[in-house]
Design a protein around this motif. Structure first.
Motif, PDB file in Angstrom:
ATOM      1  N   SER A  48     -37.252  27.683  11.392  1.00  0.00           N
ATOM      2  CA  SER A  48     -38.266  28.321  12.251  1.00  0.00           C
ATOM      3  C   SER A  48     -37.717  29.559  12.936  1.00  0.00           C
ATOM      4  O   SER A  48     -38.392  30.594  12.997  1.00  0.00           O
ATOM      5  CB  SER A  48     -38.774  27.335  13.308  1.00  0.00           C
ATOM      6  OG  SER A  48     -39.420  26.258  12.689  1.00  0.00           O
ATOM      7  N   ASP A 179     -45.223  27.499   8.625  1.00  0.00           N
ATOM      8  CA  ASP A 179     -44.125  26.670   9.124  1.00  0.00           C
ATOM      9  C   ASP A 179     -44.617  25.235   9.280  1.00  0.00           C
ATOM     10  O   ASP A 179     -45.309  24.921  10.236  1.00  0.00           O
ATOM     11  CB  ASP A 179     -43.617  27.245  10.454  1.00  0.00           C
ATOM     12  CG  ASP A 179     -42.308  26.596  10.902  1.00  0.00           C
ATOM     13  OD1 ASP A 179     -41.917  25.563  10.308  1.00  0.00           O
ATOM     14  OD2 ASP A 179     -41.683  27.114  11.845  1.00  0.00           O
ATOM     15  N   GLU A 180     -44.268  24.397   8.343  1.00  0.00           N
ATOM     16  CA  GLU A 180     -44.691  22.991   8.326  1.00  0.00           C
ATOM     17  C   GLU A 180     -46.177  22.887   8.650  1.00  0.00           C
ATOM     18  O   GLU A 180     -46.558  22.232   9.614  1.00  0.00           O
ATOM     19  CB  GLU A 180     -43.874  22.194   9.345  1.00  0.00           C
ATOM     20  CG  GLU A 180     -42.403  22.524   9.232  1.00  0.00           C
ATOM     21  CD  GLU A 180     -41.504  21.316   9.258  1.00  0.00           C
ATOM     22  OE1 GLU A 180     -42.005  20.215   9.006  1.00  0.00           O
ATOM     23  OE2 GLU A 180     -40.318  21.500   9.506  1.00  0.00           O
TER      24      GLU A 180
END
Ligand SMILES: Nc1ncnc2c1ncn2[C@@H]1O[C@H](COP(=O)(O)OP(=O)(O)OP(=O)(O)O)[C@@H](O)[C@H]1O
Ligand code: SF4
Ligand SMILES: [Mg+2]
Length: 325
Positions: A48, A179-180
């Protein structure tokens, strides 16, 4: 020239005592138009932070110590806020784990997507409203015109994330950074939502950086994969190279821990130990304390292994694994 080129990006912060803590260490990545790059690694490996640095979204105390991020050849590190703001949303679409980081709870969903359009495109209100409905329809929101008038809390988590995908796609970005994007959702809607995202991406032929823990998603969607460990990229290659012929000990461990690689009687494999926190990273290879191949003679514990690109295009940061390839 790649669409996105990250070179030796190093990110961290300085403690009150004046010590540098490095979170992301000399990371290099590249992304070609229309390509899906998966960024994989255990929690805390720096996935991240790397992408926040690329987007110019690091918050205090985090800062870029060195390195370069080029989008279509233009340097983004050190670019002014206005340039970065214009790029985000227009050329770089973002989808984070929690849809509420992207949605404003006190504004109607349709208004927010319309504003994303208004910021980056010259168009009248009626055209924008039509586009919002089209975008919501494209991500599978039923009765989109009516739904657009609701507030985020009136939508389920899965619907909110669909709205975020619609917003990220609003201006046909060249790159989607996800991101996820499905981890915060109920397992039953995760696969559905990933399919919505993949379809939206394919329609616009955007490139994508997909951050995920899920090697199943990697196998399904990635063109190329970068494996991160303790702030560094330890192996990078095509999805076939990573699944069929990976040689970095950490990648091998990750792959082995994938359900299905052990027999029914064997317990699921987990790499013993845990990654080191950024303040206690080993002097040599970050993986050495957990690596079954670590060898003092090969300087695993004293030298940080460089990420070396092999003849087949794969890059590996482990001298013994480079020899074995
Ligand atoms: N604002 C901050 N201040 C200090 N340390 C931070 C900050 N943000 C992140 N870190 C640290 O940086 C490291 C990398 O974090 P990052 O969030 O990039 O990991 P990640 O790979 O995305 O993990 P996850 O899979 O859990 O999302 C972690 O050790 C984290 O604790
Ligand atoms: S460099 Fe040494 S410790 Fe690091 S992964 Fe390779 S063999 Fe293991
Ligand atoms: Mg993360």
């Amino acid at each position: 020239m790649s669409l996105l080129e990250v070179t030796d990006l190093t990110v961290g912060y300085v403690t009150a005592a004046g010590e540098r803590v490095v979170l992301v260490d000399s990371v290099s990545l590249r992304l070609e138009p229309g390509e899906v790059l998966c960024l994989v690694g255990e929690s805390g490996s720096g996935k991240s932070v790397t992408m926040l640095a690329v987007l110019g979204l690091l918050t205090d105390p985090l800062t870029v110590f060195s390195g370069s991020v080029r989008f279509r050849g233009k340097e983004l590190i050190g670019a002014d806020d206005e340039t970065l703001r214009k790029l985000r949303g227009a050329e770089l679409g973002m989808i984070f784990q929690d849809p509420m980081t992207s949605l404003n709870p006190v504004r109607r969903v349709g208004t927010q997507i319309g504003r994303a359009l208004a910021v980056h495109q010259q168009s009248d209100r009626r055209t924008r409203e039509r586009k919002v409905v089209e975008l919501l329809d494209a991500v599978g929101i039923p009765q989109p015109a009516e739904r657009a008038r609701a507030y985020p809390h009136q939508w389920s988590g899965g619907m909110r994330q669909r709205a975020v995908i619609a917003m990220a796609m609003a201006n046909d970005p060249a790159i989607l950074i996800a991101d996820e994007p499905t981890t915060a959702l109920d397992v039953t809607v995760q696969a559905q939502l990933m399919a919505v995202l993949a379809e939206a991406r394919e329609r616009s032929n955007a490139a994508m950086v997909l951050i995920t823990h899920d090697l199943g998603l990697v196998a399904q969607y990635a063109d190329r994969v970068a494996i991160m460990y303790a702030g560094r990229v330890v192996e990078q290659g095509t999805v076939w190279q990573i699944f069929d012929s990976a040689t970095h000990p950490y990648t091998l461990g990750l792959r082995r821990s994938l359900i299905g690689e052990q027999s029914a009687t064997e317990r699921a494999y987990a790499i013993p130990g845990a990654p080191p926190p950024p303040t206690k990273r080993p002097a040599g290879c970050g993986f050495a304390p957990r690596c079954e191949f670590a060898n003092k003679a090969s300087e695993c514990e004293t030298h940080v292994p460089a990420l070396v690109t092999l003849a087949d295009g794969r890059a590996i940061a482990c001298p013994p694994a480079q020899v074995a390839s």
